[in-house]
Design an enzyme around this catalytic site. Sequence first.
Site, PDB file in Angstrom:
ATOM      1  N   HIS A 199       1.049  -0.867   0.542  1.00  0.00           N
ATOM      2  CA  HIS A 199       0.510   0.039  -0.152  1.00  0.00           C
ATOM      3  C   HIS A 199       0.768   0.666  -0.187  1.00  0.00           C
ATOM      4  CE1 HIS A 199      -0.227  -0.174   5.126  1.00  0.00           C
ATOM      5  NE2 HIS A 199      -0.537   1.134   3.890  1.00  0.00           N
ATOM      6  N   ASP A 247       0.632  -7.224   2.626  1.00  0.00           N
ATOM      7  CA  ASP A 247       1.306  -6.251   2.062  1.00  0.00           C
ATOM      8  C   ASP A 247       2.989  -5.502   1.989  1.00  0.00           C
ATOM      9  OD1 ASP A 247       0.742  -4.188   2.153  1.00  0.00           O
ATOM     10  OD2 ASP A 247      -0.253  -3.136   3.524  1.00  0.00           O
ATOM     11  N   SER A 302       4.248   2.550   8.576  1.00  0.00           N
ATOM     12  CA  SER A 302       3.521   1.001   7.475  1.00  0.00           C
ATOM     13  C   SER A 302       4.779   1.093   7.084  1.00  0.00           C
ATOM     14  CB  SER A 302       2.491   2.213   6.198  1.00  0.00           C
ATOM     15  OG  SER A 302       1.638   1.790   6.719  1.00  0.00           O
TER      16      SER A 302
END
Length: 725
Positions: A90, A227, A660
Amino acid sequence: MKKITVLILFIVSSVLSLRADEGMWPLTLIKQLENQMQAKGLKLSAEDIYSINKSCLKDAVLRLMQKNTNRMFCTGEIISNEGLFLTNHHCGYGSIQELSTPQDNILKNGFWAKTKGEERLAKFNVGILVKVEDVTDMVIGKINVNDEELIRTAAINDRLNKTKEELINRDGKNYIIDIVAFYNGNKYLAMFYEVYKDVRLVGTPPENIGKFGGETDNWMWPRHTCDFSMFRIYVDKDNKPAEFSNNNIPYTPKHFFPISLKGYKPGDFAMIMGYPGRTSRYTYSEGINFYANIDRPSRVKVRRAILDIYEESMIADPDIKLMYADKFAGLSNYWKKFKGEVDGLKKLKLYERRKEAEKNVREWIKANQKEQIYNEMFPLYDDVFAKLNKYGLYQSYFSDGIMNSQALSIALSYSAFEKLYATGKPDEETKKKIDDLAAKNAKALPELFHEFYIPIEKKVFAKVIQYLYEDIDHSLLPIEIIKLVDKYKKDYNKMAEVIFKKSMFVSKEKLEKFNSKPDYKKLKKDPVYIIAFSYYNKMNTEYKPIFDEIKNKLERANRLFQNAMMEMNAGKLYNPDANATMRLTYGTVEQYQARDAVMYKEYTSANGVIEKFTPGDIEFDAPQKLIDLMKKKDFGQYADSEGNLHTCFLTTNDITGGNSGSPVINGNGELIGTAFDGNWEAISSDFAFEPDLQRTISVDIRYTLFILDKFAGAGHLLNEMKIIK
Ligand code: ARG
């Protein structure tokens, strides 16, 4: 009896060990945490993690930055001696989307460069932190905490600029230097970054692996998303940052993370280094009230409406799905987070808890006769929140309404012309500036309109105007907007229809024409511009003193409050709010109790992917090849001792947005995973840390390597890595 005490002790200690560890610690503080970290299982020293004299773990941690603004948005970690790095899927998403076309849709199908020559230029830069310097004395110097706020702010801003200049003069221009406030402006640290501009995509799994579970699973455990995506940094022949060039070579890092295939068990030490963006852990009770009841609900409402509009077209047309993929993911991510915060803040009774804590501070102030210094903050807070409750919505709808309509936000970017025409007829010098600005605007057009679909934008525009008209007090709203809606008798779609025919801010060609011959009169007559500018201008002229006052008073009150707390709890190590600088959080791998009778295990496995797999579904479909490999349990060296493949796992670390892609590191300094999310039960963690509930969700590095090796056939990359078996 004895047995019982032993048993109780055991229970107490095991319950304690399940609690998460609050603190996104600045690297300059970790020396003081060394003992605690080692007691939990860290085998390294603080110097191994962060040192200004020798290579250390921090040299392998990156911040991903937008090219034009330098804004930091994610974290990455270097995993080879040739500048190869890992981040989330992402985080790479925008670049992966941009590198995709309907004919060569690598977002959908995945991509793996077979050779370095096949790697593709990404649309972000990466920064590496070179050093940190405490410049509090240089910035604050003799400025007094009790100086009048406006005077203080002006003095500080002046000192900030001068300090930066002094640092640049001393150290040369090789760095981007950020001077950042800590503890509400009680401390200032200068961060020195080297910024690398040639970053290339090496590989990504297909979206239905990298975003498996989609929005339904986002912010939730149990999770089965792989991810991750991989990139490489390129440099000039001296190993220094350089613009993209075919002559550039892979970066040789000062450090890269070895990768452990040994896994973990509950209680094992785990730490995360990365770039948490922003937390507001010291928000005043009335601030909690504002966020829970005004700010977040309005943002949730307008985001949801826009997402519904996107979704309708995205489902109908795969090209539109690709075109709006990144915008959709971004809007949706924080739509869900804000929605969770509204419920979470109430459920966790944060308002009441803060009130209680504030009562204690008041009592301490009284008991210690500190009224002179601190009591000023309470009326400041009252004033701030009275104003915010009245004017705050205007700003919330600006950021999440106006700015999420592309027509309005593009129009707003043209308000830079205002200043140039402000003095009437422009002189020769100003004319040149106008032409330069127009040329710059023209250059930006292809990218702006690359993701612009008129039927979507028309509906978004109509919806945003509708919400402004319905929700904002008409005494605050620009008259232009009220008149417009009245003119169309609240037929918002018809209004949008007409305006989209007239405005140049919905067409690349019309704007090209405008920029080739900028004409202020034409700009001022454009109906989209009129709306965007009137809204923005009110905020920045008429309401500016109010918003400035809110900001200044709040900063002052917060600083006084923080000082009082620190004085009250002298000796306690305070962990400062996140501010987009590198932090470390340490803890352990751990399960958690989500709610009554529901205990969540600390990891998920391939079995869960097979369980969730739903062919044809937009969120839970997956490649048949993956499912086959999983059913055959063909996991090779990536299996655990029972032959299962772990997919994601939980740790008690304290992270937030910006983290992230961060490395999850075991006690030996080896990589065991990549952090990518927080859990639903602690979704309001930016406001308050919940020790029993809060967990970080990470992709197990063995799942990442299994996908790369067994699924994608990109095993050649393993040769670059240092794998610990
Ligand atoms: N919740 C994750 C974060 O904020 C982002 C996940 C992105 N995925 C998505 N389905 N939007 O870091």
